[in-house]
Write an enzyme that holds these catalytic residues in place. Structure first.
Site, PDB file in Angstrom:
ATOM      1  CB  THR A   1      -0.837   0.001   1.290  1.00 53.88           C
ATOM      2  OG1 THR A   1      -1.706  -1.117   1.271  1.00 53.88           O
ATOM      3  CG2 THR A   1      -1.635   1.287   1.443  1.00 53.88           C
TER       4      THR A   1
ATOM      5  CB  ILE B   1     -11.516  -4.301   2.145  1.00 56.47           C
ATOM      6  CG1 ILE B   1     -12.180  -4.389   3.515  1.00 56.47           C
ATOM      7  CG2 ILE B   1     -12.587  -4.239   1.058  1.00 56.47           C
ATOM      8  CD1 ILE B   1     -13.011  -3.151   3.851  1.00 56.47           C
ATOM      9  N   GLY B   2      -8.572  -4.789   3.088  1.00 58.52           N
ATOM     10  CA  GLY B   2      -7.555  -4.871   4.141  1.00 58.52           C
ATOM     11  C   GLY B   2      -7.671  -3.694   5.090  1.00 58.52           C
TER      12      GLY B   2
ATOM     13  CG  LEU C   1      -1.763 -10.127   6.125  1.00 62.96           C
ATOM     14  CD1 LEU C   1      -2.118 -10.410   4.667  1.00 62.96           C
ATOM     15  CD2 LEU C   1      -1.442 -11.420   6.849  1.00 62.96           C
TER      16      LEU C   1
END
Lengths: 319, 319
Positions: free
Chosen positions: B151, B180-181, B204
């Site tokens: 990201t 989604i994270g 993660l």
């Protein structure tokens, strides 16, 4: 051994009774919290959770839910899921996965279908009528479309010392499609650590997520505060901060329980909740903001309960 | 006056240079952070963010992004959005709304269309080829499908003392549809308060959201820790806790900047980042976990940069 359950709103009470029975029989905190939320999800007269939940502005019931295991901190969540009877059960199943444990939109719905969850049209005739009336009211009276956003959030503690947290909601009534609030968001809608305690929130998700209040309450309990001190110290200063910085603050109500089964709540509105443990049979209580950043808690009156029962079941006339 | 920018990964560097230029000219933290993220989103060779980002297991590029204003704590976020060139710009526009400021799935995509955001097929021929190859590899070699989830997360501080945070990602490569994270989740993927500082995460998401680490770093800075102390004290004990309680911990890298423009990072993997302020022109640095819950930070070598450039542009052969 100690056990206990706390959950938001009067609507959670029958679920809290059931969860407390399970905990008394040494069932797990995870099973108890799922059973609790499932009860609320299945009851058609609760118009902000599950079956009978109010739809978005297009008439679609979109639900958000989460589950957290306080032992290993595993989280499962869904948001914007449709047509599934028990969103929290989908979230719990997802919590067993290390990857892909938070699913949104069509991907969430498809996961539920592919994993044999019960699918049902969640828009009851009653909820549809309320939605149709509101559409007319908004057009005619230029009313604020956003009203009613009561999430069920719950914390359970079992006799083995494990804790769990879960939430479920249909979100803001008349929300825009795809809108999600704090309920599926770790730290905002819920947080639990079996070595400390847990917290869950209800209220305006858009503002709750500005403060990560469920995480903050658990953190304060880890520092040694009682659940009531932790709720008061996390919630009231943050509401003041938000009023000062953002210019306003929506409705906030949070519940917490620690690993000893002690509990606390904080709220900036009239707020009912249900709580039970090994020393106290489940009871509905009412909280209101008190003086000097404290919370006033009192027994619920029969008159209030009667009026509530009448209100949620009152016939809906078409406008 | 003081100003500064910090952002995750080498890929953010050109954006950090641009953001730092804007901040030097007294532009706002919000404009600077959006410009920074937009640069990364638009560059086709960064395969984990925006255009050229890797798709989910079905070949669909689903993106998550968020924006937070450190002055008023307003948050906008999107998750599982498709076909929009600049997801972070959609998130920033949503942050101006008091209601409906976090949108997922089709509702998020429709909001972008209805608000005139540039739509584009985000699946580049290169990303499609990587995806097709991975499908074959998974079938043939039974490889773990999850790999690559970098990201871009950034914090900016402007000369007026305002701060902003933003994130953007295409998420886990080969993720399940709708996964989604942490990137769009307040407190986990990002958090910023102009009176304190801000933090952002990459790694993660499923594990990052178990710890609300961006919120915790900002909280520690509010208690008086330097950004580096706050990163070390929030991140390393939590990784240990997760290993003990959950049995494992994914990759975690966090960056932070305080309201004086001082910065810090913590990571459990080799991690590059870019940082610049009024005293230091933007520079790419490398961080690695150090001894006793500290972080080793060293200049990047030209050899590393050359190898990186070659790697991200290497031809993709069809398997």
């Amino acid at each position: 051994m100690t056990y206990g359950t706390i959950a938001t709103w009067r609507m959670a009470h029958e679920g809290v009774i059931k969860a407390t029975e399970l905990l008394k029989k040494q069932k797990s905190a995870g099973d108890a919290v799922e059973t609790l939320i499932n009860r609320v999800e299945a009851y058609p007269y609760y118009k902000s959770v599950g079956y009978g939940g109010l739809p978005n502005e297009q008439g679609v019931v979109e639900m958000d839910a989460a589950f957290m295991n306080g032992d290993d901190l595993a989280i499962g969540a869904v948001a914007g899921i449709q047509n599934v009877k028990h969103a929290v059960s989908v979230a719990r199943k997802l919590s067993k996965l290390h990857f892909n444990s938070f699913r949104v939109g069509e991907g969430a719905t498809r996961y539920a279908i592919q994993n044999d969850f019960e699918m049902v049209n969640m828009l009851t005739p009653r909820a549809k009528k309320i939605w149709q009336n509101r559409l007319l009211e908004i057009q005619e009276k230029k009313l604020d479309p956003y009203d009613g956003h009561d999430t069920v959030g719950a914390i359970t503690l079992d006799q083995q010392g494990s804790m769990a947290a879960a939430t479920s909601t249909s979100g803001l009534f008349m929300k825009k499609p795809g809108r999600i609030g704090d309920s599926p968001l770790s730290g905002s809608g819920f947080y639990v650590d079996s070595e400390v305690g847990g917290a869950a929130a209800t209220g305006l998700g858009e503002d709750l997520m500005k403060g990560c209040l469920s995480y903050e309450i658990v953190r304060l309990m880890a520092e040694g505060r009682t659940p009531q001190q932790a709720c008061d110290q996390a919630v009231y200063p943050f509401i003041e901060k938000l009023q000062k910085r953002y210019g306003k603050a929506g409705e906030f109500s949070l519940v917490a329980m620690n690993k000893a089964g002690a509990w606390g709540v904080a709220t900036n509105v009239e707020f009912t909740f249900s709580v039970g443990n090994d020393k106290q049979v489940p009871v509905i209580l009412m909280a209101n903001p008190g003086p000097d950043q404290t919370t006033c808690i009192e027994p619920i009156t029969q008159a209030w309960l009667d009026a509530y029962e009448k209100r949620i079941k009152a016939p809906i006339k078409s406008l």
